[in-house]
Design a protein around this motif. Sequence first.
Motif, short mmCIF file in Angstrom:
data_model
loop_
_atom_site.label_atom_id
_atom_site.label_comp_id
_atom_site.label_asym_id
_atom_site.label_seq_id
_atom_site.Cartn_x
_atom_site.Cartn_y
_atom_site.Cartn_z
N TYR A 1 12.04 8.31 40.83
CA TYR A 1 10.80 7.66 41.27
C TYR A 1 9.65 8.49 40.70
CZ TYR A 1 13.63 9.89 44.86
OH TYR A 1 14.58 10.63 45.50
N VAL A 2 8.50 7.84 40.60
CA VAL A 2 7.35 8.54 40.02
C VAL A 2 6.65 9.33 41.13
CG1 VAL A 2 5.17 8.30 38.78
CG2 VAL A 2 7.06 6.74 38.29
N LEU A 3 6.50 10.64 40.92
CA LEU A 3 5.86 11.49 41.93
C LEU A 3 4.63 12.17 41.34
CD1 LEU A 3 9.06 13.21 43.38
CD2 LEU A 3 7.80 11.28 44.35
N SER B 1 12.14 18.30 37.61
CA SER B 1 11.69 17.41 36.55
C SER B 1 12.43 16.08 36.57
CB SER B 1 11.97 18.09 35.21
OG SER B 1 12.06 17.14 34.17
N ILE C 1 15.36 15.21 41.76
CA ILE C 1 15.87 14.75 43.07
C ILE C 1 16.04 13.24 43.09
CG2 ILE C 1 14.91 16.71 44.35
CD1 ILE C 1 12.81 14.65 45.48
N GLY C 2 15.72 12.56 41.97
CA GLY C 2 15.95 11.11 41.96
C GLY C 2 14.89 10.38 41.16
C1 LIG Z 1 12.17 9.27 37.03
C2 LIG Z 1 11.20 8.27 36.41
C3 LIG Z 1 10.67 7.34 37.50
C4 LIG Z 1 11.94 7.45 35.35
C5 LIG Z 1 10.04 9.05 35.80
C6 LIG Z 1 9.81 9.01 34.42
C7 LIG Z 1 8.75 9.73 33.89
C8 LIG Z 1 7.90 10.50 34.72
C9 LIG Z 1 8.15 10.53 36.09
C10 LIG Z 1 7.30 11.35 37.01
O1 LIG Z 1 7.40 11.22 38.20
N1 LIG Z 1 6.43 12.23 36.44
C11 LIG Z 1 5.55 13.05 37.25
C12 LIG Z 1 6.21 14.36 37.67
N2 LIG Z 1 7.42 14.02 38.37
C13 LIG Z 1 8.28 14.92 38.90
O2 LIG Z 1 8.07 16.11 38.89
C14 LIG Z 1 9.54 14.36 39.49
C15 LIG Z 1 9.73 12.99 39.62
C16 LIG Z 1 10.93 12.49 40.18
C17 LIG Z 1 11.96 13.32 40.62
C18 LIG Z 1 11.77 14.70 40.49
N3 LIG Z 1 12.59 15.73 40.81
O3 LIG Z 1 11.96 16.88 40.49
C19 LIG Z 1 10.75 16.62 39.96
C20 LIG Z 1 10.60 15.23 39.94
C21 LIG Z 1 5.26 15.14 38.56
C22 LIG Z 1 4.03 15.66 37.82
C23 LIG Z 1 4.45 16.53 36.64
C24 LIG Z 1 5.34 15.73 35.69
C25 LIG Z 1 6.56 15.20 36.43
C26 LIG Z 1 9.21 9.80 36.64
#
Ligand SMILES: CC(C)(C)c1cccc(C(=O)NCC2(NC(=O)c3cccc4nocc34)CCCCC2)c1
Length: 245
Positions: free
Chosen positions: A135-137, A87, A132-133
């Motif tokens: 960035y938006v994934l 997350s 893991i850091g």
């Molecule tokens: C950090 C930041 C940029 C401020 C941020 C702020 C708010 C949302 C996101 C985001 O990316 N939401 C989408 C989402 N991401 C992740 O799961 C995820 C992202 C990054 C590192 C991770 N390590 O493990 C899981 C990670 C995948 C879909 C399901 C909801 C979570 C990002």
Amino acid sequence: MRFDVITLFPALFEIVRDQGVTGRAFARGLARLHLWNPRDFTTDRHRTVDDRPYGGGPGMVMMIEPLRDAIRAARSSAPDSRVAYLSPQGRVLDQSGLAACAARPGWILVAGRYEGVDERLLELEIDEEWSIGDYVLSGGELPAMVVMDAMIRLLPGALGHADSAAQDSHSDGLLDYPHYTRPPEFNGHCVPPVLRSGDHAAIARWRLLQSLIRTRQRRPELLAQRGLKPHEQALLDEYDRAHHR
Ligand SMILES: CC(C)(C)c1cccc(C(=O)NCC2(NC(=O)c3cccc4nocc34)CCCCC2)c1
């Protein structure tokens, strides 16, 4: 080490299961992987795993029950494993954080999709949240594979001799020194002569100095966190004197 992954996209994990260092570790039984798809734990005809968010807004939210039932199935199959939700709100992992996690017998990794999971699932079923850091994934699957790769590499015997030497250089907290291979000259650019000198002590000194210079230059916070051993400080001082820094 046992991994149970809760994911809507189990096929994504064929990469870590079948390829490279992680693939060999699974093939040799050093690690085990079990995939659980929340869609297999739905009870409605449409096999629904997501729904619209209370309070409105874009996208969908993953529903509690299919996730909870998948996690319960994984827990009964791996009773000694802890449950981690990948997350952006999680604790950002680094090598030392991962090394601590690799000491446990197993992990149940939950990968989110859509806009995320119902908060009550986190309250009821999740032991730890990891990131893991920043960035938006699109999902938590790639983060889960990153975590699995890093943990598997730390398992005794997972790396062959060549790789374990590489791991030693990687795990001393410095950035990598420059690597070269054939041809000896490329577009007029030559390989540093010391690397072809056969003088292994000089080569080791050169590599350590390159790692120290690069880490100081590009990631000074890593160097500050790690500190310098006396011989490393001496190497840098000698370099600085010779380059009038
Ligand atoms: C950090 C930041 C940029 C401020 C941020 C702020 C708010 C949302 C996101 C985001 O990316 N939401 C989408 C989402 N991401 C992740 O799961 C995820 C992202 C990054 C590192 C991770 N390590 O493990 C899981 C990670 C995948 C879909 C399901 C909801 C979570 C990002």
